[in-house]
Design a protein around this motif. Structure first.
Motif, short mmCIF file in Angstrom:
data_model
loop_
_atom_site.label_atom_id
_atom_site.label_comp_id
_atom_site.label_asym_id
_atom_site.label_seq_id
_atom_site.Cartn_x
_atom_site.Cartn_y
_atom_site.Cartn_z
N MET A 135 0.84 -1.17 0.00
CA MET A 135 0.00 0.00 0.00
C MET A 135 0.89 1.25 0.00
SD MET A 135 -2.74 1.10 2.87
CE MET A 135 -4.32 1.46 2.21
N LYS A 136 0.58 2.20 -0.85
CA LYS A 136 1.34 3.44 -0.92
C LYS A 136 1.00 4.34 0.26
CE LYS A 136 1.84 3.71 -5.90
NZ LYS A 136 1.62 4.52 -7.08
N SER A 137 2.04 4.97 0.80
CA SER A 137 1.78 5.93 1.87
C SER A 137 1.64 7.31 1.26
CB SER A 137 2.92 5.90 2.88
OG SER A 137 4.12 6.29 2.26
N LYS A 138 0.83 8.14 1.85
CA LYS A 138 0.61 9.49 1.35
C LYS A 138 1.65 10.43 1.93
CE LYS A 138 -4.33 9.06 0.59
NZ LYS A 138 -5.65 9.62 0.83
N PHE A 139 2.11 11.33 1.10
CA PHE A 139 3.05 12.35 1.54
C PHE A 139 2.28 13.51 2.15
CE2 PHE A 139 5.99 10.60 -1.70
CZ PHE A 139 7.12 10.48 -0.91
N THR A 140 2.85 14.10 3.16
CA THR A 140 2.32 15.38 3.63
C THR A 140 2.92 16.46 2.73
OG1 THR A 140 4.12 15.76 5.18
CG2 THR A 140 2.19 14.54 6.01
N ILE A 141 2.42 17.66 2.82
CA ILE A 141 2.92 18.77 2.00
C ILE A 141 4.40 19.02 2.30
CG2 ILE A 141 2.70 21.25 1.56
CD1 ILE A 141 0.44 19.68 0.36
N GLU A 142 4.78 19.01 3.56
CA GLU A 142 6.17 19.28 3.93
C GLU A 142 7.10 18.19 3.42
OE1 GLU A 142 7.30 22.09 5.19
OE2 GLU A 142 5.22 22.78 5.08
N GLU A 143 6.69 16.94 3.49
CA GLU A 143 7.51 15.84 2.98
C GLU A 143 7.67 15.95 1.46
OE1 GLU A 143 6.45 12.33 6.19
OE2 GLU A 143 5.23 12.52 4.39
N GLU A 144 6.60 16.33 0.79
CA GLU A 144 6.65 16.49 -0.66
C GLU A 144 7.58 17.63 -1.06
OE1 GLU A 144 3.59 16.85 -4.45
OE2 GLU A 144 2.81 16.63 -2.43
N LYS A 145 7.53 18.74 -0.31
CA LYS A 145 8.43 19.86 -0.58
C LYS A 145 9.88 19.44 -0.39
CE LYS A 145 5.41 23.66 0.82
NZ LYS A 145 5.21 24.73 1.83
N THR A 146 10.15 18.68 0.65
CA THR A 146 11.50 18.22 0.91
C THR A 146 12.02 17.33 -0.21
OG1 THR A 146 11.04 18.29 3.28
CG2 THR A 146 12.95 17.02 2.60
N VAL A 147 11.18 16.43 -0.69
CA VAL A 147 11.57 15.54 -1.78
C VAL A 147 11.87 16.34 -3.05
CG1 VAL A 147 10.73 13.72 -3.32
CG2 VAL A 147 10.36 13.53 -0.87
N ILE A 148 11.04 17.31 -3.36
CA ILE A 148 11.23 18.12 -4.57
C ILE A 148 12.49 18.96 -4.46
CG2 ILE A 148 10.27 20.06 -5.88
CD1 ILE A 148 7.48 18.87 -5.26
N VAL A 149 12.73 19.60 -3.32
CA VAL A 149 13.92 20.43 -3.13
C VAL A 149 15.19 19.59 -3.25
CG1 VAL A 149 15.20 21.77 -1.42
CG2 VAL A 149 12.80 22.24 -1.81
N ASN A 150 15.19 18.42 -2.64
CA ASN A 150 16.37 17.55 -2.73
C ASN A 150 16.62 17.08 -4.17
OD1 ASN A 150 16.94 17.74 -0.02
ND2 ASN A 150 15.79 15.91 0.52
N ALA A 151 15.56 16.76 -4.90
CA ALA A 151 15.71 16.35 -6.30
C ALA A 151 16.26 17.50 -7.15
CB ALA A 151 14.37 15.87 -6.85
N LEU A 152 15.82 18.72 -6.89
CA LEU A 152 16.32 19.88 -7.64
C LEU A 152 17.79 20.14 -7.32
CD1 LEU A 152 13.28 22.30 -7.41
CD2 LEU A 152 14.17 21.18 -9.45
N LYS A 153 18.18 19.97 -6.06
CA LYS A 153 19.58 20.16 -5.69
C LYS A 153 20.47 19.16 -6.43
CE LYS A 153 18.99 22.03 -1.05
NZ LYS A 153 19.20 21.79 0.38
N ILE A 154 20.04 17.91 -6.46
CA ILE A 154 20.84 16.87 -7.12
C ILE A 154 20.92 17.13 -8.62
CG2 ILE A 154 20.88 14.41 -7.70
CD1 ILE A 154 19.64 13.92 -4.89
N ALA A 155 19.79 17.46 -9.24
CA ALA A 155 19.77 17.71 -10.69
C ALA A 155 20.59 18.95 -11.03
CB ALA A 155 18.34 17.88 -11.17
N GLY A 156 20.52 19.99 -10.21
CA GLY A 156 21.29 21.21 -10.45
C GLY A 156 22.78 20.96 -10.36
N ARG A 157 23.20 20.19 -9.38
CA ARG A 157 24.62 19.86 -9.22
C ARG A 157 25.11 19.02 -10.40
NH1 ARG A 157 29.18 21.65 -7.75
NH2 ARG A 157 28.47 22.20 -5.71
N GLN A 158 24.28 18.07 -10.85
CA GLN A 158 24.67 17.24 -11.99
C GLN A 158 24.80 18.07 -13.25
OE1 GLN A 158 21.69 14.17 -12.07
NE2 GLN A 158 22.79 12.86 -10.63
N ALA A 159 23.89 19.00 -13.48
CA ALA A 159 23.94 19.87 -14.65
C ALA A 159 25.21 20.74 -14.61
CB ALA A 159 22.70 20.74 -14.72
#
Length: 73
Positions: free
Chosen positions: A1-25
């Motif tokens: 069963m999938k767990s639901k993200f809270t808004i804060e958890e979702e923001k954290t996941v997005i920010v971390n993904a952007l940091k990683i993608a920005g560093r790779q670029a």
């Protein structure tokens, strides 16, 4: 069963993904010998492939601080 993200958890996941993608670029562009434009402090700097740093634009210190406020009625 999938767990639901809270808004804060979702923001954290997005920010971390952007940091990683920005560093790779950044790393890929430097490896290919392309100039990279970055923000350092209040200055926008262009880093050439040889490592030479030139300031493109100087920002000024903000006069006002932005504060998030929440009001309930």
């Amino acid at each position: 069963m999938k767990s639901k993200f809270t808004i804060e958890e979702e923001k954290t996941v997005i920010v971390n993904a952007l940091k990683i993608a920005g560093r790779q670029a950044y790393d890929v562009a430097r490896a290919q010998g392309l100039p990279v434009t970055v923000l350092r402090g209040n200055n926008i700097c262009r880093i050439e492939s040889e490592g030479k740093v030139s300031i493109v634009s100087k920002g000024r210190q903000a006069k006002y601080k932005v504060v998030k406020r929440k009001y309930s009625l």
